[in-house]
Design a protein around this motif. Structure first.
Motif, PDB file in Angstrom:
ATOM      1  N   THR A 139      -4.128  -0.113   3.746  1.00  0.00           N
ATOM      2  CA  THR A 139      -5.055   0.151   2.690  1.00  0.00           C
ATOM      3  C   THR A 139      -6.219   1.009   3.180  1.00  0.00           C
ATOM      4  O   THR A 139      -6.133   1.455   4.248  1.00  0.00           O
ATOM      5  CB  THR A 139      -5.757  -1.445   2.359  1.00  0.00           C
ATOM      6  OG1 THR A 139      -6.405  -1.988   3.695  1.00  0.00           O
ATOM      7  CG2 THR A 139      -4.717  -2.458   2.147  1.00  0.00           C
ATOM      8  N   SER A 140      -7.136   1.432   2.057  1.00  0.00           N
ATOM      9  CA  SER A 140      -8.090   2.129   2.552  1.00  0.00           C
ATOM     10  C   SER A 140      -9.054   1.624   3.596  1.00  0.00           C
ATOM     11  O   SER A 140      -9.561   2.225   4.375  1.00  0.00           O
ATOM     12  CB  SER A 140      -8.996   2.682   1.440  1.00  0.00           C
ATOM     13  OG  SER A 140      -9.129   1.674   0.568  1.00  0.00           O
ATOM     14  N   GLU A 141      -8.910   0.123   3.448  1.00  0.00           N
ATOM     15  CA  GLU A 141     -10.162  -0.662   4.240  1.00  0.00           C
ATOM     16  C   GLU A 141      -9.359  -0.411   5.606  1.00  0.00           C
ATOM     17  O   GLU A 141     -10.336  -0.275   6.841  1.00  0.00           O
ATOM     18  CB  GLU A 141     -10.122  -2.130   3.710  1.00  0.00           C
ATOM     19  CG  GLU A 141     -11.089  -2.698   4.597  1.00  0.00           C
ATOM     20  CD  GLU A 141     -10.964  -4.108   4.178  1.00  0.00           C
ATOM     21  OE1 GLU A 141     -11.554  -5.278   4.651  1.00  0.00           O
ATOM     22  OE2 GLU A 141     -10.103  -4.785   3.148  1.00  0.00           O
ATOM     23  N   ILE A 142      -7.921  -0.715   5.859  1.00  0.00           N
ATOM     24  CA  ILE A 142      -7.413  -0.762   7.357  1.00  0.00           C
ATOM     25  C   ILE A 142      -7.580   0.638   7.713  1.00  0.00           C
ATOM     26  O   ILE A 142      -7.979   0.842   8.980  1.00  0.00           O
ATOM     27  CB  ILE A 142      -6.057  -1.218   7.231  1.00  0.00           C
ATOM     28  CG1 ILE A 142      -5.903  -2.568   6.851  1.00  0.00           C
ATOM     29  CG2 ILE A 142      -5.320  -0.593   8.406  1.00  0.00           C
ATOM     30  CD1 ILE A 142      -6.414  -3.465   7.922  1.00  0.00           C
ATOM     31  N   ARG A 143      -7.360   1.579   7.036  1.00  0.00           N
ATOM     32  CA  ARG A 143      -7.562   3.189   7.448  1.00  0.00           C
ATOM     33  C   ARG A 143      -8.873   3.195   7.856  1.00  0.00           C
ATOM     34  O   ARG A 143      -8.977   3.996   9.082  1.00  0.00           O
ATOM     35  CB  ARG A 143      -7.120   4.019   6.281  1.00  0.00           C
ATOM     36  CG  ARG A 143      -5.916   4.285   5.881  1.00  0.00           C
ATOM     37  CD  ARG A 143      -5.791   5.372   4.813  1.00  0.00           C
ATOM     38  NE  ARG A 143      -4.626   5.133   3.928  1.00  0.00           N
ATOM     39  CZ  ARG A 143      -3.173   5.447   4.132  1.00  0.00           C
ATOM     40  NH1 ARG A 143      -3.152   6.065   5.518  1.00  0.00           N
ATOM     41  NH2 ARG A 143      -2.343   5.288   3.600  1.00  0.00           N
ATOM     42  N   ASN A 144      -9.907   2.993   7.262  1.00  0.00           N
ATOM     43  CA  ASN A 144     -11.188   3.238   7.510  1.00  0.00           C
ATOM     44  C   ASN A 144     -11.793   2.536   8.992  1.00  0.00           C
ATOM     45  O   ASN A 144     -12.170   2.865  10.058  1.00  0.00           O
ATOM     46  CB  ASN A 144     -12.248   2.553   6.693  1.00  0.00           C
ATOM     47  CG  ASN A 144     -12.292   3.916   5.339  1.00  0.00           C
ATOM     48  OD1 ASN A 144     -11.625   4.776   5.470  1.00  0.00           O
ATOM     49  ND2 ASN A 144     -12.741   3.094   4.236  1.00  0.00           N
TER      50      ASN A 144
END
Length: 154
Positions: A139-144
């Protein structure tokens, strides 16, 4: 990497049925680690990208067998993430799967760049020693989070 990036499935629950609950038809499955890769192949869940180093719990071992994977090799010393490794991971995502990256050194930390650059519908799996299997839905959260950890290492 003491804290799992995703869901930790305890060792006694890492059967095919429980793993399938976290995958869908179009999942781009990525495994980091020899034992995790071997387990998925045994369950007939062929990872699109596999990153292995021929070592498990500091013991040398045969990398998991898979006939039709494109194999590429990279040097990545323990406790490091080389720019060559990152470039190769990015390249692997555009190659015909399955792709296997064979690491001379250690593959553990390569979970981070994988989480940053993995395609949208990816699930990354890696082992948490003596605890179980970590399942990370990208997810974008994991990417960040992965990017922040990568930045700390530079």
């Amino acid at each position: 990497m003491k804290n799992p990036l995703g869901l930790l499935l305890p060792e006694n629950q890492t059967d095919k049925e429980n793993i399938l609950k976290h995958l869908n038809e179009n999942t781009y499955l990525i495994t980091v680690g020899d034992r995790t890769t071997e387990k998925m192949i045994k369950y007939d869940l062929i990872p699109s990208l596999q990153i292995v180093d021929g070592i498990e719990k500091r013991e040398k071992r045969e990398p998991p067998k898979l006939a039709n994977a494109t194999e590429i090799t990279v040097d990545n010393p323990a406790s490091e993430i080389t720019s060559q490794s990152i470039d190769l991971i990015k390249k692997a995502f555009s190659m015909e799967s399955p792709v296997r990256i064979l690491v001379n050194g250690e593959e553990d930390l390569l979970v981070l760049p994988v989480c940053v650059y993995a395609p949208e519908n990816s699930v990354v799996m890696y082992g948490q020693p003596n605890e179980g299997l970590v399942i990370v839905k990208i997810t974008s959260e994991i990417r960040n989070k992965a990017q922040s950890l990568l930045d700390l290492m530079e």
